[in-house]
Design an enzyme around this catalytic site. Structure first.
Site, PDB file in Angstrom:
ATOM      1  N   LYS A   1      16.381 -55.253 -99.593  1.00  0.00           N
ATOM      2  CA  LYS A   1      15.354 -54.384 -99.053  1.00  0.00           C
ATOM      3  C   LYS A   1      15.427 -54.434 -97.572  1.00  0.00           C
ATOM      4  O   LYS A   1      15.284 -55.531 -97.127  1.00  0.00           O
ATOM      5  CB  LYS A   1      13.860 -54.588 -99.929  1.00  0.00           C
ATOM      6  CG  LYS A   1      12.814 -53.680 -99.486  1.00  0.00           C
ATOM      7  CD  LYS A   1      11.709 -53.807-100.124  1.00  0.00           C
ATOM      8  CE  LYS A   1      10.475 -52.649 -99.986  1.00  0.00           C
ATOM      9  NZ  LYS A   1       9.443 -53.018-100.472  1.00  0.00           N
TER      10      LYS A   1
ATOM     11  N   SER B   1       7.319 -49.095-103.218  1.00  0.00           N
ATOM     12  CA  SER B   1       8.134 -48.998-101.903  1.00  0.00           C
ATOM     13  C   SER B   1       9.442 -49.505-102.009  1.00  0.00           C
ATOM     14  O   SER B   1      10.477 -49.127-101.266  1.00  0.00           O
ATOM     15  CB  SER B   1       7.421 -49.661-100.686  1.00  0.00           C
ATOM     16  OG  SER B   1       7.388 -51.038-100.795  1.00  0.00           O
TER      17      SER B   1
ATOM     18  N   SER C   1       4.795 -52.450-105.488  1.00  0.00           N
ATOM     19  CA  SER C   1       6.024 -52.088-104.889  1.00  0.00           C
ATOM     20  C   SER C   1       7.402 -52.667-105.425  1.00  0.00           C
ATOM     21  O   SER C   1       8.432 -52.297-105.103  1.00  0.00           O
ATOM     22  CB  SER C   1       6.146 -52.392-103.417  1.00  0.00           C
ATOM     23  OG  SER C   1       5.430 -51.245-102.711  1.00  0.00           O
TER      24      SER C   1
END
Lengths: 478, 481
Positions: free
Chosen positions: B75, B150, B174
């Site tokens: 990420k 997210s 997330s």
């Protein structure tokens, strides 16, 4: 100063803790490096980096707390103080707010022979900001983050001081103390020790405090006195002219000797303090406290008491000799090595040595004469090998060279002459050459005695034992 | 090659069926082929192939670990030395960190091959990946639908099999919510289990890195390499890391599962309720006992979360000021202009909204009513979980109220978006570990089952998930791209 006003002063002193690395990172804290060479990714506030508490900073804060007999919080919390400034890399300063590490303590100061107790409200740990450099950047500002993250202990006093002199005495006392404890180098030029002063005035007898102004960033004892006195005059003038003092932050300009407004209360930042979620609460265990207490050095007050009782020193000498740990150690070493009376050791240290150090702008730790060589000098004076006057000559040789006092005395032939035969022979020669003066003395002019002593000493190049000379001269002139 | 587990791939690499370079190239091809999903912000093709070569040498030398040579991706919230780390923001579009996040360092040391950096909501603030400066990520199951957020790029990359496994981070759901939306498995470990060093902070007291993959077993393998105490993160916890794979096959007989009555109400979407019931029945078959538990303070989780997270983010994001790194506006007139325009031009709407909310919540006169109150609520919620977990081993719940919604559907209505975090947010407030595992489909879109466990009980969560995945094949479904 107008006598119907009473001055109320509280100080916030920032002492930079003498740790090797910064409070939340491993970056070095040394002063004077090239800009930003001691700014690691944590000092720079880079994304994703995290603070890790330097335990030595905690330790030094606890040492200070114990020295002022303060409460040491078993549990204290770091908080973020949020504001934007280019030399504050994270946009917040990590400080302590609601739960500081050091709570209520106190310290005694002496002003004009009176002892007064000043309360310390709290002392908390925080990180220093960097520096903004306004020169040589073609209209821009340069940022040096070497200092960012340097550990500070902010020591907040009660509003207990009633004059600039008291404030200076308190600041000096803290300054002596932190150096005694070796938790801060006290270097005011480099900003290792600086203070903000909260100043207000009120009519004598009034219980409520007047509105205060905070004077920021004062970095010398001279300026703290001048800045406070100036601010007090300003406030009295404002009030006496029918105005009101406004709560504000003011800056002292040492060049113009005036304070000027930086920002008012309305313009003040809302710092939005909240506990820093990146750091755990600081727990100070009883074991750690006990360990620190055991290792705590003898404090100035206690040392002074001991010097007056054990060494029978007068108050003045004891005060001077305990002003720093190093000087006190020097004195005690000289006494021990020389085996002499403490009074003579104290006199020579507070006299000739201190004067010479002052002239050369040196600390006792930088003295060209170490305790051992100094003890050699004192010992020879004490055992009458040399007179005090010759002692001053030997001192000069010690200061400028590396020989011992004994080597100097031998090499320079400075040994005091106590041989009565030799003294008698010289006296006889002088009396024979000065019969007229001898008659005057015998005729009642006692001043003439000094004349003969001087002549004899001169003939003996100052090395004659003054007591012997007096004795023989008295007998011969009788 | 792309539908195999880590263990299978490791075996194939050792058996020289293919090399890591070949495997990596295969995944890089897939990344390029499915670039329309917008899962990646940066693809590090050259670095990946170099790393694969090194991995092949390690495999040949017999010093390889399970993850050596396995193509994965990070990420874009995790700092990677010499590779751009954007955190999904224009603010960091030019930012290259001179350091690696601890977990990046660990995975590099394990020989994992990093394919690049994955798309995400800006600064991890968002539940749909629509707040990313780099655009929304498409859901591989339906390209009109959001991937969730997210960690939307992470979830989509695994679902589309563009990477074997990925890292994610979870502040309010997330990892779990996008895992549920994309039909993959994800674990948010206990707060403090995985180092936060080098993970760009959104809300420091809630943020936690974790692993996402096709299966619980792969999540376990990846988490194993990420977890552990880190002296560089004061909030990481010095508790030894068990072997997460050792207990994967432990029988579930006697397992006590709690169902919070506050979550299983008539309000729950009927399809979701039915799907979860099927999953729960599966667990009954595996020998688990079901028990109702009550957590009365859960209803306060959303407001408490948005106060705390916003407050922390308002402070955490202050360092993005245009002075030292990141975006700086053109020709600032003065310092104030530099600050306001740099931040004004580089932060997106949602980030600004949360900075404003957080600044307000911490302001003088409001602190007690908002921040302090929210922290008190947080304690109550933690206590609810502790009490429940005294009675049961794990707690089950939905991950999301619905399957993935469409891109553009909720972005204009932040409150509606926040309310959809109802099932995941409380777990971050309590700091507990939780997983999302694929449990079925509604209208062709995957939905997840959330498994919540006690502090540092990740091994049990992985065991509970793995047992289910042995009995079902939801996790083996993949979208036709």
């Amino acid at each position: 100063m107008n006598t119907q006003w009473e001055v109320v002063i509280g100080l916030e002193i920032h002492a930079q803790l003498a740790t090797k690395s910064k409070i939340f990172s491993g970056a070095a804290t040394a002063y004077g490096a090239e800009p930003n060479t001691q700014a690691c990714v944590i000092s720079l506030g880079m994304p994703g980096v995290l603070p890790v508490l330097n335990e030595d900073a905690v330790r030094k804060a606890v040492i200070f707390g114990m020295a002022i007999e303060a409460e040491i919080a078993p549990y204290s919390v770091f908080a973020r103080k949020n504001y934007f400034y280019p030399d504050l890399p994270k946009g917040y300063q990590i400080s302590q707010f609601e739960l500081p590490i050091v709570g209520n303590g106190h310290l005694d100061i002496e002003v004009e022979g009176e002892t007064k107790r000043i309360g310390v409200t709290r002392a908390h740990l925080e990180e220093d900001a960097g520096k903004s450099l306004h020169e040589n950047f073609h209209g821009s500002t340069g940022i040096d983050l070497n200092r960012a993250g340097t550990p500070l202990l902010e020591i907040v006093s009660e509003p207990d001081m009633r004059s600039a002199k008291e404030a200076v005495a308190y600041m000096r006392k803290i300054h002596d103390l932190v150096r005694y404890l070796k938790i801060c180098d006290g270097n005011m030029q480099e900003g290792s020790f600086r203070c903000d002063a909260n100043v207000s005035v009120r009519p004598k007898g009034q219980i409520e405090f007047g509105t205060r102004a905070e004077i920021k960033n004062i970095n010398s004892f001279k300026f703290v006195e001048k800045a406070i006195n100036h601010e007090v005059e300003r406030q009295i003038e404002v009030i006496e002219n029918g105005g009101r003092v406004v709560q504000e932050t003011r800056l002292y300009d040492s060049d113009k000797d005036e304070t000027r407004s930086m920002r008012s209360k309305e313009e003040a930042n809302d710092y939005r303090y909240f506990p820093d979620p990146d750091l755990l609460p600081v727990f100070v265990s009883d074991e750690l406290k006990a360990e620190i207490k055991a290792a705590l050095p003898e404090l100035p007050e206690a040392k002074k008491r001991r010097f007056t009782t054990d060494y029978k020193l007068n108050d003045e000498s004891a005060t001077i000799l305990t002003a720093s740990r190093e000087l006190a150690d020097f004195f005690e070493n000289v006494v021990k090595i020389s085996g002499c009376e403490s009074a003579i050791c104290a006199n020579w240290i507070t006299g000739d040595l201190s004067a010479a150090l002052n002239r050369a702008d040196l600390e006792i730790t930088e003295s060209p004469i170490n305790a051992e060589r100094f003890a050699g000098l004192v010992a020879r004076i004490a055992d009458d090998t040399i007179s005090g006057k010759i002692g001053k000559q030997v001192f000069e040789f010690l200061w400028n060279g590396s020989e011992s006092a004994d080597e100097i005395i031998e090499a320079q032939g400075l040994r005091q002459i106590t041989d009565t035969g030799a003294i008698e022979a010289i006296i006889d020669t002088i009396l024979a050459a000065n019969e007229k003066q001898a008659e005057q003395y015998r005729g009642g002019n006692e001043k003439m005695f000094g004349f003969f002593v001087g002549q004899v000493m001169k003939a003996m190049q100052g090395k004659g034992n003054p007591a012997e000379i007096n004795k023989i001269l008295k007998a011969k002139l009788a | 090659m792309h539908n195999k587990t880590i263990t299978e791939l490791a075996q194939s690499l050792r058996a020289k069926e293919f090399s890591s370079v070949e495997l990596t190239q295969h995944f890089l091809n897939r990344v390029n082929q499915h670039a329309d999903l917008n899962a990646f912000i940066t693809v590090t093709e050259d670095l990946a192939l170099q790393a694969a070569k090194v991995a092949d040498a390690r495999i040949a030398a017999g010093t390889a670990e399970l993850l050596t040579g396995i193509p994965m991706a990070h990420k874009d919230i995790f700092c990677t030395q010499d590779v751009k780390t954007t955190c999904g923001s224009k603010m960091l579009d030019n930012f290259i960190a001179p350091y690696n996040a601890t977990i990046v360092e660990k995975l590099n040391a394990a020989g994992a091959v990093n394919l690049g950096k994955l798309n995400m909501d800006e600064f991890a603030m968002g539940s749909s990946n629509e707040t990313s400066f780099y655009g929304a990520v498409k859901n591989p199951w339906n390209k009109n639908a959001v991937s969730g957020g997210s960690s939307g790029g992470s979830a989509a990359a695994v679902a589309a099999q563009l990477a074997v496994c990925v890292t994610g981070s979870d502040t309010g759901g997330s990892i779990r919510q996008p895992a549920a939306f994309c039909g993959i498995t994800g674990i948010k470990p206990t707060y403090g289990r995985v180092s936060r060093f080098g993970m760009i902070a959104y809300a420091s007291s809630l943020d936690q890195g974790g692993s996402m993959a096709q299966s619980a077993e792969d999540c376990a393998i990846l988490l194993q390499a990420m977890a552990g105490f880190d002296a560089k993160d004061s909030t990481s916890v010095d508790v030894s890391v068990p072997d997460y794979c050792a207990d994967l096959n432990k029988p579930l007989a006697g397992l006590k599962i709690g169902l919070p009555k506050e979550f299983f109400t008539a309000d729950l979407n009927a399809d979701m309720a039915a799907t979860l019931e099927t999953a729960i029945n599966e667990y009954k078959k595996l020998g688990a006992e079901i028990k109702e538990v009550s957590m009365p303070n859960l209803k306060y989780a959303i407001p408490a979360y948005y106060v705390i997270a916003s407050a922390e983010c308002s402070s955490n994001l202050s360092r993005f000021d245009g002075v030292r790194f990141g975006y700086r506006c053109e020709n600032p007139a003065d310092l104030n202009d530099l600050y306001t325009r740099s931040r004004g031009e580089a932060f997106g709407k949602e980030v600004k909204r949360r900075i404003l909310m957080g600044t307000y919540a911490l302001s003088a006169g409001y602190y007690d009513a908002y921040y302090l109150k929210a922290q008190q609520v947080r304690r109550l919620i933690s206590d609810d979980f502790k009490n429940a977990l005294n009675e049961v081993d794990v707690i089950f719940s939905p991950v999301t109220p619905t399957p993935a919604f469409n891109i553009g559907e909720k972005i204009a209505n932040p409150i509606e978006m926040y309310l959809a975090d109802i099932y995941t947010i409380a777990i971050n407030l309590a700091g507990l570990p939780a997983m999302s595992i694929p449990a079925g489909f509604i209208n062709g879109l995957p939905v997840g089952l959330q498994v919540i466990g006690n502090y540092f009980d990740e091994a049990r969560l992985l065991n509970v998930a793995h047992a289910y995945q042995n009995a079902t094949d939801w996790h083996k479904q993949s979208p036709s791209l």
